[in-house]
Design a protein around this motif. Structure first.
Motif, PDB file in Angstrom:
ATOM      1  N   LEU A   1       0.828  -1.208   0.000  1.00 60.34           N
ATOM      2  CA  LEU A   1       0.000   0.000   0.000  1.00 60.34           C
ATOM      3  C   LEU A   1       0.864   1.260   0.000  1.00 60.34           C
ATOM      4  N   ILE A   2       1.912   1.250   0.818  1.00 64.84           N
ATOM      5  CA  ILE A   2       2.793   2.420   0.894  1.00 64.84           C
ATOM      6  C   ILE A   2       3.502   2.639  -0.438  1.00 64.84           C
ATOM      7  N   LEU A   3       4.013   1.543  -1.027  1.00 64.01           N
ATOM      8  CA  LEU A   3       4.736   1.668  -2.295  1.00 64.01           C
ATOM      9  C   LEU A   3       3.827   2.199  -3.400  1.00 64.01           C
ATOM     10  N   VAL A   4       2.621   1.636  -3.525  1.00 61.32           N
ATOM     11  CA  VAL A   4       1.698   2.089  -4.574  1.00 61.32           C
ATOM     12  C   VAL A   4       1.327   3.547  -4.361  1.00 61.32           C
ATOM     13  N   ARG A   5       1.037   3.902  -3.124  1.00 58.79           N
ATOM     14  CA  ARG A   5       0.641   5.276  -2.851  1.00 58.79           C
ATOM     15  C   ARG A   5       1.774   6.255  -3.164  1.00 58.79           C
ATOM     16  N   ARG A   6       2.998   5.913  -2.767  1.00 58.66           N
ATOM     17  CA  ARG A   6       4.122   6.805  -3.036  1.00 58.66           C
ATOM     18  C   ARG A   6       4.367   6.938  -4.538  1.00 58.66           C
ATOM     19  N   THR A   7       4.212   5.839  -5.268  1.00 55.95           N
ATOM     20  CA  THR A   7       4.409   5.904  -6.711  1.00 55.95           C
ATOM     21  C   THR A   7       3.356   6.796  -7.368  1.00 55.95           C
ATOM     22  N   LEU A   8       2.107   6.653  -6.925  1.00 58.95           N
ATOM     23  CA  LEU A   8       1.040   7.474  -7.483  1.00 58.95           C
ATOM     24  C   LEU A   8       1.235   8.949  -7.162  1.00 58.95           C
ATOM     25  N   ALA A   9       1.719   9.226  -5.951  1.00 56.97           N
ATOM     26  CA  ALA A   9       1.834  10.615  -5.518  1.00 56.97           C
ATOM     27  C   ALA A   9       3.139  11.269  -5.955  1.00 56.97           C
ATOM     28  N   ARG A  10       4.233  10.497  -5.979  1.00 57.61           N
ATOM     29  CA  ARG A  10       5.546  11.106  -6.191  1.00 57.61           C
ATOM     30  C   ARG A  10       6.319  10.514  -7.358  1.00 57.61           C
ATOM     31  N   GLY A  11       5.737   9.559  -8.066  1.00 60.56           N
ATOM     32  CA  GLY A  11       6.376   9.043  -9.264  1.00 60.56           C
ATOM     33  C   GLY A  11       7.282   7.858  -9.025  1.00 60.56           C
ATOM     34  N   TRP A  12       7.904   7.399 -10.116  1.00 61.60           N
ATOM     35  CA  TRP A  12       8.698   6.172 -10.049  1.00 61.60           C
ATOM     36  C   TRP A  12       9.933   6.266  -9.158  1.00 61.60           C
ATOM     37  N   PRO A  13      10.615   7.417  -9.012  1.00 54.86           N
ATOM     38  CA  PRO A  13      11.787   7.420  -8.115  1.00 54.86           C
ATOM     39  C   PRO A  13      11.415   7.051  -6.676  1.00 54.86           C
ATOM     40  N   ALA A  14      10.296   7.598  -6.184  1.00 55.92           N
ATOM     41  CA  ALA A  14       9.856   7.283  -4.828  1.00 55.92           C
ATOM     42  C   ALA A  14       9.470   5.812  -4.717  1.00 55.92           C
TER      43      ALA A  14
ATOM     44  N   LEU B   1      14.532  10.737  -1.339  1.00 52.95           N
ATOM     45  CA  LEU B   1      14.571   9.330  -1.741  1.00 52.95           C
ATOM     46  C   LEU B   1      15.167   8.470  -0.635  1.00 52.95           C
ATOM     47  N   ALA B   2      16.203   8.990   0.031  1.00 58.33           N
ATOM     48  CA  ALA B   2      16.792   8.251   1.154  1.00 58.33           C
ATOM     49  C   ALA B   2      15.772   8.078   2.271  1.00 58.33           C
ATOM     50  N   GLY B   3      14.946   9.106   2.483  1.00 60.58           N
ATOM     51  CA  GLY B   3      13.895   8.995   3.494  1.00 60.58           C
ATOM     52  C   GLY B   3      12.902   7.906   3.154  1.00 60.58           C
ATOM     53  N   HIS B   4      12.525   7.811   1.876  1.00 62.47           N
ATOM     54  CA  HIS B   4      11.619   6.748   1.444  1.00 62.47           C
ATOM     55  C   HIS B   4      12.255   5.378   1.657  1.00 62.47           C
ATOM     56  N   PHE B   5      13.540   5.271   1.330  1.00 65.17           N
ATOM     57  CA  PHE B   5      14.251   3.990   1.470  1.00 65.17           C
ATOM     58  C   PHE B   5      14.308   3.553   2.934  1.00 65.17           C
ATOM     59  N   PHE B   6      14.806   4.438   3.793  1.00 68.72           N
ATOM     60  CA  PHE B   6      15.048   4.035   5.180  1.00 68.72           C
ATOM     61  C   PHE B   6      13.752   3.914   5.987  1.00 68.72           C
ATOM     62  N   SER B   7      12.728   4.680   5.639  1.00 67.16           N
ATOM     63  CA  SER B   7      11.475   4.564   6.385  1.00 67.16           C
ATOM     64  C   SER B   7      10.848   3.191   6.173  1.00 67.16           C
ATOM     65  N   ILE B   8      10.807   2.718   4.925  1.00 71.00           N
ATOM     66  CA  ILE B   8      10.213   1.397   4.674  1.00 71.00           C
ATOM     67  C   ILE B   8      11.168   0.297   5.131  1.00 71.00           C
TER      68      ILE B   8
END
Length: 224
Positions: free
Chosen positions: A29-42, A113-120
């Motif tokens: 859910l988090i991955l899909v939502r981030r992709t929809l909101a912030r694009g493929w890099p997120a 991007l580092a925040g997205h990586f380390f948070s998940i």
């Protein structure tokens, strides 16, 4: 030493990674939502974070790192509590945000991007029961050395077994997350703003339910 072709363990590791990552859960859910909101890099940063966390748990499961595994299980109450709080917080943030106000991929910074990586990454590690899931899947798929009938038979010194299997887990897990990113990008281009807003609310409710369940498990483990 372990006999056999290392490539076979690599392929079995890919199956293990796919089996662990594929079920729908908060990470998806988090991955899909981030992709929809912030694009493929997120989305890719999130997928890499989840994949590396899965690889670490795979290493714990297959390398016989009993001390680490025992510690994770012994401290599962507070780890689950932290994970539950993170999920509930993300649910509230998701509900209050507007996914339809999409961010341009070019605006994403390395810090973001580092925040997205380390948070998940930390959220995935906050679920110590994952190592038990890995153990069950590894045995079910038959990814153990022929002379070993249990994970206890494998050790960190059996690098010809451990290394390809863990690399396979990483590739299988990350491959699944990247596949979800591709699907999400297709949704992002086709869904209207209203549909994106509705999907965002669904993600928020899903994260809240997952977070509530994890918190209840933490309480149950604490009173046992």
């Amino acid at each position: 030493m372990v006999e056999g072709f290392p490539g076979a363990y690599f392929l079995k590791g890919i199956l293990v990674g796919l089996a662990i990552a594929a079920p729908v859960g908060p990470t998806a859910l988090i991955l899909v939502r981030r992709t929809l909101a912030r694009g493929w890099p997120a989305g890719l940063a999130t997928g890499l974070g989840a994949g590396f966390a899965d690889a670490i748990y795979g290493l714990v499961a297959v390398a016989g790192l009993s001390l680490v595994g025992d510690f994770l299980v012994a401290e599962r109450e507070w780890l689950a509590f932290v994970g539950g709080v993170i999920l509930v917080t993300l649910a509230v943030i998701s509900w209050r945000s507007h996914i339809a106000d999409r961010v341009d991929e070019k605006s994403m910074t390395m810090v973001g991007l580092a925040g997205h990586f380390f948070s998940i990454f930390m959220l995935t590690l906050a679920n110590p029961m994952t190592v038990l899931s890995f153990a069950a899947v590894i045995v079910a798929i038959g990814a153990l050395p022929e002379e070993g009938d249990s994970l206890a038979a494998a050790s960190a010194s059996d690098y010809r077994f451990v290394v390809p299997l863990v690399l396979g887990v990483l590739i299988g897990s990350v491959g699944w997350w990247f596949f979800l990113v591709a699907l999400s990008l297709g949704m992002r281009r086709r869904l209207s703003r209203q549909w994106l807003h509705s999907f965002n609310r669904v993600c928020a409710v899903g994260l809240l339910l997952f977070g509530g369940y994890v918190l209840l498990e933490a309480v149950r483990w604490a009173v046992e």
